[in-house]
Scaffold this motif. Structure first.
Motif, PDB file in Angstrom:
ATOM      1  N   LEU A 121       2.592   5.140  11.797  1.00 58.08           N
ATOM      2  CA  LEU A 121       3.715   4.792  10.928  1.00 58.08           C
ATOM      3  C   LEU A 121       3.244   3.963   9.741  1.00 58.08           C
ATOM      4  O   LEU A 121       3.642   4.213   8.599  1.00 58.08           O
ATOM      5  CB  LEU A 121       4.801   4.059  11.716  1.00 58.08           C
ATOM      6  N   ILE A 122       2.385   2.988   9.981  1.00 59.16           N
ATOM      7  CA  ILE A 122       1.865   2.155   8.891  1.00 59.16           C
ATOM      8  C   ILE A 122       1.048   3.000   7.916  1.00 59.16           C
ATOM      9  O   ILE A 122       1.199   2.886   6.697  1.00 59.16           O
ATOM     10  CB  ILE A 122       1.040   0.977   9.455  1.00 59.16           C
ATOM     11  N   LEU A 123       0.187   3.875   8.452  1.00 60.64           N
ATOM     12  CA  LEU A 123      -0.595   4.767   7.584  1.00 60.64           C
ATOM     13  C   LEU A 123       0.318   5.724   6.813  1.00 60.64           C
ATOM     14  O   LEU A 123       0.090   5.989   5.632  1.00 60.64           O
ATOM     15  CB  LEU A 123      -1.623   5.549   8.400  1.00 60.64           C
ATOM     16  N   GLY A 124       1.349   6.228   7.481  1.00 56.19           N
ATOM     17  CA  GLY A 124       2.300   7.125   6.817  1.00 56.19           C
ATOM     18  C   GLY A 124       3.038   6.428   5.687  1.00 56.19           C
ATOM     19  O   GLY A 124       3.205   6.992   4.598  1.00 56.19           O
ATOM     20  N   LEU A 125       3.489   5.200   5.925  1.00 63.25           N
ATOM     21  CA  LEU A 125       4.183   4.451   4.866  1.00 63.25           C
ATOM     22  C   LEU A 125       3.238   4.107   3.721  1.00 63.25           C
ATOM     23  O   LEU A 125       3.642   4.121   2.554  1.00 63.25           O
ATOM     24  CB  LEU A 125       4.819   3.183   5.448  1.00 63.25           C
ATOM     25  N   THR A 126       1.973   3.834   4.050  1.00 60.91           N
ATOM     26  CA  THR A 126       0.967   3.576   3.014  1.00 60.91           C
ATOM     27  C   THR A 126       0.732   4.839   2.187  1.00 60.91           C
ATOM     28  O   THR A 126       0.657   4.777   0.947  1.00 60.91           O
ATOM     29  CB  THR A 126      -0.352   3.080   3.648  1.00 60.91           C
ATOM     30  N   ALA A 127       0.616   5.981   2.862  1.00 60.40           N
ATOM     31  CA  ALA A 127       0.444   7.261   2.158  1.00 60.40           C
ATOM     32  C   ALA A 127       1.671   7.569   1.301  1.00 60.40           C
ATOM     33  O   ALA A 127       1.543   8.072   0.176  1.00 60.40           O
ATOM     34  CB  ALA A 127       0.188   8.385   3.153  1.00 60.40           C
ATOM     35  N   LEU A 128       2.857   7.241   1.802  1.00 62.86           N
ATOM     36  CA  LEU A 128       4.080   7.443   1.034  1.00 62.86           C
ATOM     37  C   LEU A 128       4.075   6.580  -0.223  1.00 62.86           C
ATOM     38  O   LEU A 128       4.402   7.059  -1.315  1.00 62.86           O
ATOM     39  CB  LEU A 128       5.308   7.130   1.898  1.00 62.86           C
ATOM     40  N   ALA A 129       3.681   5.325  -0.096  1.00 59.61           N
ATOM     41  CA  ALA A 129       3.619   4.429  -1.261  1.00 59.61           C
ATOM     42  C   ALA A 129       2.584   4.925  -2.273  1.00 59.61           C
ATOM     43  O   ALA A 129       2.847   4.932  -3.484  1.00 59.61           O
ATOM     44  CB  ALA A 129       3.289   3.006  -0.813  1.00 59.61           C
ATOM     45  N   ALA A 130       1.427   5.356  -1.784  1.00 62.09           N
ATOM     46  CA  ALA A 130       0.392   5.880  -2.686  1.00 62.09           C
ATOM     47  C   ALA A 130       0.880   7.141  -3.391  1.00 62.09           C
ATOM     48  O   ALA A 130       0.645   7.322  -4.593  1.00 62.09           O
ATOM     49  CB  ALA A 130      -0.895   6.168  -1.903  1.00 62.09           C
ATOM     50  N   THR A 131       1.573   7.990  -2.660  1.00 63.24           N
ATOM     51  CA  THR A 131       2.127   9.216  -3.259  1.00 63.24           C
ATOM     52  C   THR A 131       3.165   8.858  -4.315  1.00 63.24           C
ATOM     53  O   THR A 131       3.209   9.472  -5.385  1.00 63.24           O
ATOM     54  CB  THR A 131       2.736  10.118  -2.175  1.00 63.24           C
ATOM     55  N   ALA A 132       3.994   7.861  -4.027  1.00 67.83           N
ATOM     56  CA  ALA A 132       5.014   7.436  -5.002  1.00 67.83           C
ATOM     57  C   ALA A 132       4.367   6.918  -6.278  1.00 67.83           C
ATOM     58  O   ALA A 132       4.800   7.258  -7.386  1.00 67.83           O
ATOM     59  CB  ALA A 132       5.914   6.366  -4.380  1.00 67.83           C
ATOM     60  N   ILE A 133       3.324   6.131  -6.143  1.00 70.67           N
ATOM     61  CA  ILE A 133       2.610   5.612  -7.329  1.00 70.67           C
ATOM     62  C   ILE A 133       2.013   6.763  -8.120  1.00 70.67           C
ATOM     63  O   ILE A 133       2.136   6.819  -9.349  1.00 70.67           O
ATOM     64  CB  ILE A 133       1.529   4.591  -6.899  1.00 70.67           C
ATOM     65  N   TRP A 134       1.377   7.684  -7.425  1.00 68.36           N
ATOM     66  CA  TRP A 134       0.779   8.845  -8.088  1.00 68.36           C
ATOM     67  C   TRP A 134       1.851   9.677  -8.802  1.00 68.36           C
ATOM     68  O   TRP A 134       1.659  10.109  -9.935  1.00 68.36           O
ATOM     69  CB  TRP A 134       0.026   9.697  -7.068  1.00 68.36           C
ATOM     70  N   GLU A 135       3.001   9.863  -8.145  1.00 71.85           N
ATOM     71  CA  GLU A 135       4.090  10.655  -8.735  1.00 71.85           C
ATOM     72  C   GLU A 135       4.654   9.982  -9.988  1.00 71.85           C
ATOM     73  O   GLU A 135       4.930  10.651 -10.980  1.00 71.85           O
ATOM     74  CB  GLU A 135       5.206  10.891  -7.712  1.00 71.85           C
ATOM     75  N   VAL A 136       4.833   8.666  -9.948  1.00 71.95           N
ATOM     76  CA  VAL A 136       5.360   7.958 -11.121  1.00 71.95           C
ATOM     77  C   VAL A 136       4.396   8.103 -12.292  1.00 71.95           C
ATOM     78  O   VAL A 136       4.811   8.363 -13.432  1.00 71.95           O
ATOM     79  CB  VAL A 136       5.650   6.474 -10.792  1.00 71.95           C
ATOM     80  N   ARG A 137       3.102   7.970 -12.029  1.00 70.12           N
ATOM     81  CA  ARG A 137       2.106   8.165 -13.097  1.00 70.12           C
ATOM     82  C   ARG A 137       2.156   9.591 -13.637  1.00 70.12           C
ATOM     83  O   ARG A 137       2.023   9.798 -14.840  1.00 70.12           O
ATOM     84  CB  ARG A 137       0.709   7.833 -12.585  1.00 70.12           C
ATOM     85  N   ALA A 138       2.340  10.564 -12.754  1.00 70.83           N
ATOM     86  CA  ALA A 138       2.420  11.965 -13.194  1.00 70.83           C
ATOM     87  C   ALA A 138       3.670  12.198 -14.047  1.00 70.83           C
ATOM     88  O   ALA A 138       3.630  12.959 -15.012  1.00 70.83           O
ATOM     89  CB  ALA A 138       2.422  12.903 -11.986  1.00 70.83           C
ATOM     90  N   ILE A 139       4.766  11.524 -13.714  1.00 73.46           N
ATOM     91  CA  ILE A 139       6.001  11.661 -14.505  1.00 73.46           C
ATOM     92  C   ILE A 139       5.781  11.111 -15.904  1.00 73.46           C
ATOM     93  O   ILE A 139       6.149  11.748 -16.896  1.00 73.46           O
ATOM     94  CB  ILE A 139       7.172  10.918 -13.813  1.00 73.46           C
TER      95      ILE A 139
END
Length: 179
Positions: A57-75
């Motif tokens: 769960l902790i790794l999943g939430l970390t991956a989710l946060a990293a994905t969110a950061i990457w997505e915002v930069r892509a936007i």
């Protein structure tokens, strides 16, 4: 008349993205969502200890946060930020929902009395979606204190995603359009 460059997301400054880009964005968003749901149903989630579950769960939430950061930069970098934001939401929301559905499914398999009834994968997904949507029909309910706290944590994260997350994504769209 200016020739259209197929390498660009839009036809030029001040113009809207073409139907090809919109169609591609919708198809990509749908494909990501379908892939995540298929992965949820195919992954072997029946085994695992409580420490494995907490770590996952902790790794999943970390991956989710990293994905969110990457997505915002892509936007921000996109020439069609609104379409890119739609793709980001189609990635982040299913990822979040399926992460918690997996957690609830594993918890229910480890201790069937954790919820008011043992959860299948579909039941866990249903419970997570009704919790995310703040509908909470009450037909499935957590019974243990630890799981109630986990569900309360999900509800708080739901509010963060719905409030702050969407605000950040739309802010990135605005910045991408002006920058």
């Amino acid at each position: 008349m200016q020739a259209r460059d197929p390498q660009r997301d839009d036809a030029g400054p001040g113009t809207r993205p073409g139907w090809t880009m919109i169609t591609f964005g919708l198809l990509r968003s749908g494909a990501i969502s379908v892939f995540l749901v298929v992965l949820y149903y195919l992954l072997p989630l029946s085994r695992g200890s409580v420490s494995f579950l907490a770590t996952a769960l902790i790794l999943g939430l970390t991956a989710l946060a990293a994905t969110a950061i990457w997505e915002v930069r892509a936007i921000v970098r996109s020439r069609a930020p609104a379409i890119r934001a739609m793709q980001a939401l189609a990635t982040l929301v299913p990822f979040f929902i399926l992460l918690f559905a997996s957690t609830y499914f594993i918890l229910s398999n480890q201790a069937p009395t954790t919820f008011s009834e043992p959860l299948s994968r579909s039941d866990a997904l249903y419970f997570t979606i009704t919790t995310f949507a703040t509908v909470g029909f009450g037909d499935i309910a957590p019974r243990s204190e630890a799981v109630r706290l986990l569900v309360a944590g999900q509800v708080l994260l739901d509010l963060i995603i719905l409030g702050l997350g969407i605000r950040v994504i739309f802010g990135a769209v605005k910045k991408g359009r002006t920058g």
